[in-house]
Design a protein around this motif. Structure first.
Motif, PDB file in Angstrom:
ATOM      1  N   MET A  48      -8.366 -51.328  47.495  1.00  0.00           N
ATOM      2  CA  MET A  48      -8.448 -52.609  48.190  1.00  0.00           C
ATOM      3  C   MET A  48      -9.296 -53.571  47.378  1.00  0.00           C
ATOM      4  N   ASP A  49      -8.893 -54.856  47.369  1.00  0.00           N
ATOM      5  CA  ASP A  49      -9.688 -55.852  46.660  1.00  0.00           C
ATOM      6  C   ASP A  49     -10.663 -56.524  47.632  1.00  0.00           C
ATOM      7  N   PRO A  50     -11.552 -57.376  47.143  1.00  0.00           N
ATOM      8  CA  PRO A  50     -12.536 -58.008  48.030  1.00  0.00           C
ATOM      9  C   PRO A  50     -11.932 -58.869  49.128  1.00  0.00           C
ATOM     10  N   GLN A  51     -10.717 -59.329  48.953  1.00  0.00           N
ATOM     11  CA  GLN A  51     -10.081 -60.133  49.984  1.00  0.00           C
ATOM     12  C   GLN A  51      -9.551 -59.294  51.141  1.00  0.00           C
ATOM     13  N   GLY A  52      -9.494 -57.982  50.956  1.00  0.00           N
ATOM     14  CA  GLY A  52      -8.934 -57.124  51.982  1.00  0.00           C
ATOM     15  C   GLY A  52      -7.478 -56.790  51.768  1.00  0.00           C
ATOM     16  N   ILE A  53      -6.907 -57.171  50.626  1.00  0.00           N
ATOM     17  CA  ILE A  53      -5.520 -56.837  50.312  1.00  0.00           C
ATOM     18  C   ILE A  53      -5.482 -55.409  49.761  1.00  0.00           C
ATOM     19  N   LEU A  54      -4.562 -54.620  50.300  1.00  0.00           N
ATOM     20  CA  LEU A  54      -4.422 -53.223  49.880  1.00  0.00           C
ATOM     21  C   LEU A  54      -3.383 -53.121  48.765  1.00  0.00           C
ATOM     22  N   LEU A  63       2.626 -51.783  45.197  1.00  0.00           N
ATOM     23  CA  LEU A  63       2.794 -52.267  46.560  1.00  0.00           C
ATOM     24  C   LEU A  63       1.535 -53.005  46.993  1.00  0.00           C
ATOM     25  N   THR A  64       1.704 -54.148  47.651  1.00  0.00           N
ATOM     26  CA  THR A  64       0.562 -54.868  48.214  1.00  0.00           C
ATOM     27  C   THR A  64       0.798 -55.068  49.706  1.00  0.00           C
ATOM     28  N   PHE A  65      -0.301 -55.039  50.464  1.00  0.00           N
ATOM     29  CA  PHE A  65      -0.215 -55.216  51.916  1.00  0.00           C
ATOM     30  C   PHE A  65      -1.411 -56.054  52.352  1.00  0.00           C
ATOM     31  N   ASN A  66      -1.125 -57.177  53.005  1.00  0.00           N
ATOM     32  CA  ASN A  66      -2.196 -58.094  53.419  1.00  0.00           C
ATOM     33  C   ASN A  66      -2.521 -58.004  54.898  1.00  0.00           C
ATOM     34  N   GLU A 679     -17.147 -61.247  61.303  1.00  0.00           N
ATOM     35  CA  GLU A 679     -16.244 -62.384  61.426  1.00  0.00           C
ATOM     36  C   GLU A 679     -14.891 -62.038  60.815  1.00  0.00           C
ATOM     37  N   PRO A 680     -13.824 -62.259  61.559  1.00  0.00           N
ATOM     38  CA  PRO A 680     -12.506 -61.937  60.984  1.00  0.00           C
ATOM     39  C   PRO A 680     -12.209 -62.812  59.772  1.00  0.00           C
ATOM     40  N   ARG A 681     -11.300 -62.334  58.973  1.00  0.00           N
ATOM     41  CA  ARG A 681     -10.883 -63.082  57.792  1.00  0.00           C
ATOM     42  C   ARG A 681      -9.414 -63.435  57.904  1.00  0.00           C
ATOM     43  N   VAL A 682      -9.062 -64.489  57.240  1.00  0.00           N
ATOM     44  CA  VAL A 682      -7.669 -64.921  57.231  1.00  0.00           C
ATOM     45  C   VAL A 682      -7.330 -65.372  55.823  1.00  0.00           C
ATOM     46  N   MET A 683      -6.106 -65.173  55.451  1.00  0.00           N
ATOM     47  CA  MET A 683      -5.639 -65.593  54.132  1.00  0.00           C
ATOM     48  C   MET A 683      -4.240 -66.180  54.249  1.00  0.00           C
ATOM     49  N   ILE A 684      -3.961 -67.097  53.372  1.00  0.00           N
ATOM     50  CA  ILE A 684      -2.599 -67.637  53.256  1.00  0.00           C
ATOM     51  C   ILE A 684      -1.860 -66.746  52.276  1.00  0.00           C
ATOM     52  N   SER A 685      -0.837 -66.071  52.757  1.00  0.00           N
ATOM     53  CA  SER A 685      -0.171 -65.056  51.945  1.00  0.00           C
ATOM     54  C   SER A 685       1.020 -65.584  51.157  1.00  0.00           C
ATOM     55  N   GLN A 686       1.573 -66.719  51.577  1.00  0.00           N
ATOM     56  CA  GLN A 686       2.721 -67.245  50.823  1.00  0.00           C
ATOM     57  C   GLN A 686       2.980 -68.682  51.243  1.00  0.00           C
ATOM     58  N   ALA A 724      -2.032 -64.241  57.170  1.00  0.00           N
ATOM     59  CA  ALA A 724      -2.307 -62.913  57.727  1.00  0.00           C
ATOM     60  C   ALA A 724      -3.806 -62.692  57.741  1.00  0.00           C
ATOM     61  N   SER A 725      -4.183 -61.677  58.502  1.00  0.00           N
ATOM     62  CA  SER A 725      -5.567 -61.215  58.514  1.00  0.00           C
ATOM     63  C   SER A 725      -5.563 -59.793  57.968  1.00  0.00           C
ATOM     64  N   PRO A 726      -6.516 -59.445  57.096  1.00  0.00           N
ATOM     65  CA  PRO A 726      -6.523 -58.081  56.542  1.00  0.00           C
ATOM     66  C   PRO A 726      -6.481 -57.025  57.628  1.00  0.00           C
ATOM     67  N   ALA A 727      -5.865 -55.902  57.298  1.00  0.00           N
ATOM     68  CA  ALA A 727      -5.569 -54.881  58.301  1.00  0.00           C
ATOM     69  C   ALA A 727      -6.795 -54.121  58.772  1.00  0.00           C
ATOM     70  N   CYS A 728      -7.930 -54.259  58.115  1.00  0.00           N
ATOM     71  CA  CYS A 728      -9.095 -53.460  58.485  1.00  0.00           C
ATOM     72  C   CYS A 728      -9.964 -54.178  59.496  1.00  0.00           C
ATOM     73  N   GLY A 729     -10.533 -53.425  60.422  1.00  0.00           N
ATOM     74  CA  GLY A 729     -11.621 -53.922  61.242  1.00  0.00           C
ATOM     75  C   GLY A 729     -11.267 -54.508  62.585  1.00  0.00           C
ATOM     76  N   HIS A 730     -10.080 -55.072  62.764  1.00  0.00           N
ATOM     77  CA  HIS A 730      -9.811 -55.784  64.004  1.00  0.00           C
ATOM     78  C   HIS A 730      -8.571 -55.273  64.725  1.00  0.00           C
TER      79      HIS A 730
END
Length: 1016
Positions: A48-54, A63-66, A679-686, A724-730
């Motif tokens: 996993m990278d610091p953004q939470g992308i697997l 394979l990547t999963f956000n 605090e949840p995180r959010v990212m623009i995936s595309q 999307a929001s990373p799959a961990c934590g929430h």
């Protein structure tokens, strides 16, 4: 002998203990099949990278999963990807067959692959698969079977295997590699130093190296279990799970927290071990819901979810979730309808009977006390009272391996109890409810009413199904399929149940207003108010929509805070005894609103649990939300998973809320669920731009943490955003709100949708922002993407410049045209003025002409008058001259006849005649009038011919007025012959040519004079 007996018994004990302890609450397992992520079945590595992308190393590529969507990036040489590692500066290192390198996001957020193979020294570029990637002290190591490559500062150094490289890994103590000949080696900075030759001697295949106290390493091997390495020597790590792990074949292992180990096997799935004792805490395999038992890689994310790279698919175990699933029967997913903690045992009623499991500290059956003994919210880890009157002790009760996510052994959360469910004898069939009364546990069943004894279920009522029990002071009422039954109790024994007469409807909901007043509801009839005696029904009243209820259907009666309320499809209603009608509850309706409610109950803390629209929720009166003294919280994880029409929530205490479900019982640790999270995180995936041809603007991977600003042509007016929001934590229960600055006036409503489309955007600057919110209301910082749509060519600066130039030219042309028009108008106006002037002059001339004409006419009249006067005067003169001439002639004749006539008197008279004939006074008056009439004719003539005599002037005047010769002769007093002679002499004086009439000459002479107008 004793030692031999112990050695004989110990393996048996270990084998028994080594069986994986399954806990009461099983965390949910999310499956991702190859059909979902569109890749190969085998997945070899994960990170996993610091953004939470697997990132997963898959047979088909990277394979990547956000947290919401999967992306597949094939390796450029189209081989299998064996390893992956998120490095620094946004690099994702990847190892494939005959190649290794890194992926890095470009300015458009798209991962681009850079091969490091060209950096390898010439002659060293042939190798097979890259199986391990390990960053260590600023260097990234890549392992193939025969070479280890060390990449640092754009240089690659090669370490050849003494025999064959079989492993590359690191722990807190250093970087390690296994060689087939030299065993375990440690990297020293200059090379590899052997530290465990015994590994090669025993022909072990090490799959993981972990730290252990006292300068010891734990070596996990593929077929031989776990060993300790200390001082270069190997020692078997004897644990209760050793044999099971040896048989299962360990493929990977890693530390998890301070007290657990995660072990992935080839045949038995994933094990969670106690780090100190090696005991099995829990196992996850096919039976526990995994897709496959062969684990290639284990990766725990920051949210304590366990990701498993499988031989066929990818799984995620939500191990640290506050919501777990209880399966009383391990072999089938049974629908559950009721739960109860009684006598230190947990009972669950299912569609196939009643199941029970003992709880820690179980002392056997005992007398129950308070049937609803629970803790109020906020009690934390205090000891929970048990219905039997004794506490449920915390701790592991002497059993190794008890575990909770906080790292301390604690049985307050009953989901961490050991799962030892068994089916209660004689309870097979549909269980509807469980109730405690008089120290007894009762079961409502499809076949009747039962008391749960120590060994089996004992029937109390048979022949009709029983829905539920309503305990009262001296009796227990039973809602049955065909009406109401009553049953007395004394000394722990129940009397025979008797029918309460008159009302024979199916009564699945009962509550008491007082002992003699019972409220019941029928899903399709309405609400009944029943007045009873000890054994009989005195009367009942049916209330429907005519009495204030929103509908006749789906009304359910409950007792909340000592008050009877009705849950309807339009909120909570209460009965008004004065008006005998129903109205919205004055205290609950404002809290829950006009939403459909199917179930209500309360805990001892005063919180109200409910089910609305197939989703459970709670009104927590111990937590504020804004200006409200309470907070309403839903559990979206369970939406649609409860049994519709038979909703049930059993709030035992804050850490143990049981919810009936279609596939097992759901357990909620509400105390944990409501704890503040990061605090949840959010990212623009595309981001896609849509025009005649779609274009990918942003691929979801941030270069240096930020996305670049994008400028687009006007052809792109439609945009598609995914976030999307990373799959961990929430737990994946996120809601999103978005806004397109420059277009949207405000943020959107919160929704679970993870994409947004915009169409027909005008040109301009825009910034798309999105925020995420978790189930507790925590809101993330906004992720943004800024872009600009250029104006169409006809709105560009150049075009605007051209337009401005054209506009100026147009204005100039218009100015010139206007000027020309003005000039034309001016000229036209001038011409018009001239015309007007001419017209005016013409009119003036005409008027002048008219005036002149008038004047001419007047002059003519005057002339005529003057001529008449002249003629009169001339005639007068002529007559006078004639008269004088006649008188003179007569006088002369008379004188001649008188002989001798005295001369002197007549001489005086003749002299008078001569004076009269020569009288110039008449001539001067005549000449003056004549010049006035004939434009100074005589004056002009005299001026030109000063030699003319008076007689000549008279002759000219008489000729001018056209007097005849005779008339002239009479006027001059001469004969006609004399007139001719005078005319002749006048011609000579005037030098008039012979062919020119004297009259014409005289007119010409006077007309030619300057300043004299010609007059006829």
């Amino acid at each position: 002998m004793k030692m031999r007996s112990l050695l004989f018994v110990l393996p048996i004990l270990w084998a028994a203990v080594a069986q994986a302890r399954q806990l009461v609450g099983a965390p949910s397992v999310l499956h991702f099949s190859k059909q979902q992520y569109a890749g190969g079945g085998q997945t070899w590595d994960a990170d996993m990278d610091p953004q939470g992308i697997l990132y997963f190393a898959n047979n088909e590529g990277l394979l990547t999963f956000n947290g919401h969507s999967w992306k597949m990036l094939p390796v450029p040489n189209h081989t299998r990807l064996r390893s992956v590692k998120a490095g620094e500066n946004g690099r994702i290192y990847a190892g494939a067959q005959d190649d290794f390198g890194y992926y890095l996001a470009d300015a458009d957020g798209v991962l681009r692959y850079t091969s490091l193979k060209p950096l390898i020294p010439a002659g060293e570029r042939e190798f097979a698969d890259i199986w391990n990637i390990v960053p260590y002290e600023g260097t990234v190591f890549f392992r193939s079977n025969n070479k280890i490559f060390a990449y640092r500062e754009d240089r690659v150094r090669v370490y050849h295997a003494p025999g064959e490289w079989r492993l590359l890994c690191r722990s807190g103590q250093g970087l390690y590699a296994q060689d087939a000949r030299q065993g375990l080696l440690q990297f020293t900075g200059n090379g590899w130093k052997p530290i465990g030759p015994a590994v090669a001697d025993k022909q072990l295949l090490v799959t993981a190296v972990l730290d252990h106290p006292q300068d010891t390493l734990l070596l996990f091997t593929y077929k031989h279990g776990i060993f300790k390495l200390h001082g270069g020597r190997l020692y078997p790590y004897l644990t209760p799970a050793a044999e099971a792990l040896q048989k299962a074949r360990i493929q990977c292992a890693m530390e998890w927290g301070n007290s657990q180990l995660l072990v992935g096997t080839a045949e038995a799935g994933c094990y969670i071990l106690n780090r100190q004792t090696g005991a099995v805490i829990q196992q996850f395999g096919l039976q526990e819901g995994l897709q496959h038992n062969s684990i290639r890689k284990i990766f725990p994310d920051p949210g304590q979810n366990i990701w498993l790279a499988l031989d066929n698919g990818i799984d995620m175990i939500r191990y640290n979730t506050a919501i777990k699933q209880i399966h009383p029967d391990k072999h089938q997913y049974l629908s559950t309808y009721a739960a109860k903690v009684f006598n230190r045992q947990l009972y669950i009623g299912t569609s196939d009977g009643l199941y029970v499991t003992p709880l820690a500290g179980n002392a056997g059956p005992g007398k129950s006390g308070n049937t609803n003994s629970k803790l109020s919210p906020g009690t934390g880890g205090a000891v929970h009272p048990d219905p039997s009157g004794g506490p449920l002790p915390s701790g592991n009760n002497g059993q190794d391996g008890a575990f909770n996510p906080a790292g301390t052994d604690n049985y307050n959360d009953l989901s961490f109890q050991e799962n030892r469910f068994r089916k209660v004898e004689q309870s097979g069939g549909q269980v509807w409810s469980l109730a405690m009364t008089g120290g007894q546990l009762l079961m409502g069943h499809h076949e009747g009413a039962f008391r749960i004894g120590e060994a089996a279920a004992e029937p109390l009522l048979k022949g009709t199904g029983c829905w539920l029990f309503l305990p009262q002071a001296a009796r227990t009422l039973i809602g049955c399929y065909n009406g109401l039954r009553t049953m007395g109790q004394q000394d722990g024994r129940f009397d025979k149940a008797r029918q309460v007469n008159v009302l024979f409807e199916s009564l699945r909901f009962l509550t008491a207003e007082q002992d003699s007043v019972i409220w019941a509801s029928h899903p399709y009839r309405g609400v009944y108010r029943i007045v009873t005696d000890k054994d009989t029904t005195l009367r009942f009243t049916l209330f429907t929509s005519r009495h204030g209820l929103p509908s006749d259907n789906n009304n359910f009666v409950f007792r909340i805070r000592g008050r009877m309320v009705v849950a309807t499809q339009a909120g909570i209603y209460e009965f008004d005894p004065v008006r005998q009608t129903f109205a919205p509850s004055p205290w609950l309706f404002p809290v829950l609103g006009a939403v459909p409610i199917q179930f209500l109950t309360e805990d001892t803390g005063g919180n109200i649990w409910f089910v609305s629209n197939k989703m459970p929720g709670v009104v927590d009166f111990h937590r504020k939300q804004g200006d409200k003294p309470y907070r309403t919280m839903y559990f979206p994880e369970l939406k649609g998973m409860i049994v519709t029409g038979f909703e049930n929530i059993y709030p035992y205490n804050d850490e143990n809320i049981f919810v009936g479900g279609e596939k097992g019982m759901y357990h909620i640790n509400y105390q944990k669920y409501r704890q503040p999270k990061k605090e949840p995180r959010v990212m623009i995936s595309q981001v896609n731009a849509r025009g005649e041809k779609d274009s990918l603007l942003f691929g979801g991977f941030l270069p240096a943490g930020k996305a670049s600003f994008k400028t687009l042509p006007a052809a792109y007016a439609g945009f598609h955003f995914e976030y999307a929001s990373p799959a961990c934590g929430h737990g994946g229960n996120m809601e999103f709100s978005y806004r397109l600055e420059g277009f949207d006036p405000a943020w959107s409503e919160w929704a679970a949708r993870t994409e947004k489309d915009y169409t027909n955007l005008p040109h301009g600057r825009y910034t798309f922002s999105v925020k995420a919110r978790d189930h507790l209301g925590n809101v993330s910082s906004a992720a943004t993407y800024a872009f600009r749509i250029l104006p169409p060519w006809h709105l560009t600066l150049l075009a605007k410049g051209i337009y401005a130039a054209l506009a100026l030219a147009f204005i100039w042309i218009c100015y010139l045209l206007q000027k020309r028009k003005f000039a034309t108008e001016q000229l036209r106006h001038k011409r018009e003025q001239e015309q007007l002037i001419l017209h005016h002059e013409y009119e003036k001339e005409q008027r002048e002409k008219q005036l002149i004409s008038l004047q001419h006419d007047k002059l003519a009249t005057d002339i005529q008058f003057k001529n008449k006067e002249l003629a009169t005067a001339t005639m007068h003169l002529l007559q006078r001259g004639k008269l004088l001439f006649n008188i003179r002639e007569e006088l002369l004749l008379a004188i001649k006849k008188i002989e001798p006539l005295p001369y002197y008197p007549f001489k005086k008279v003749l002299r008078l005649f001569e004076e009269a004939e020569q009288d110039t006074e008449d001539w001067e008056q005549f000449s003056r009038h004549f010049d006035e009439v004939h434009n100074n004719f005589l004056s002009i003539l005299k001026k030109h011919y000063p030699d003319l005599s008076t007689t000549d002037m008279k002759l000219c005047a008489y000729l001018r007025i056209n007097l005849t010769t005779k008339e002239i002769a009479q006027s001059l007093g001469i004969s006609v012959r004399g007139v001719e002679t005078s005319r002749y002499r006048l011609r000579r004086k005037l030098e008039v040519p012979g062919e020119t009439p004297l009259y014409d000459f005289l007119l010409a002479v006077t007309a030619a004079a300057p300043g004299v107008a010609q007059n006829s």
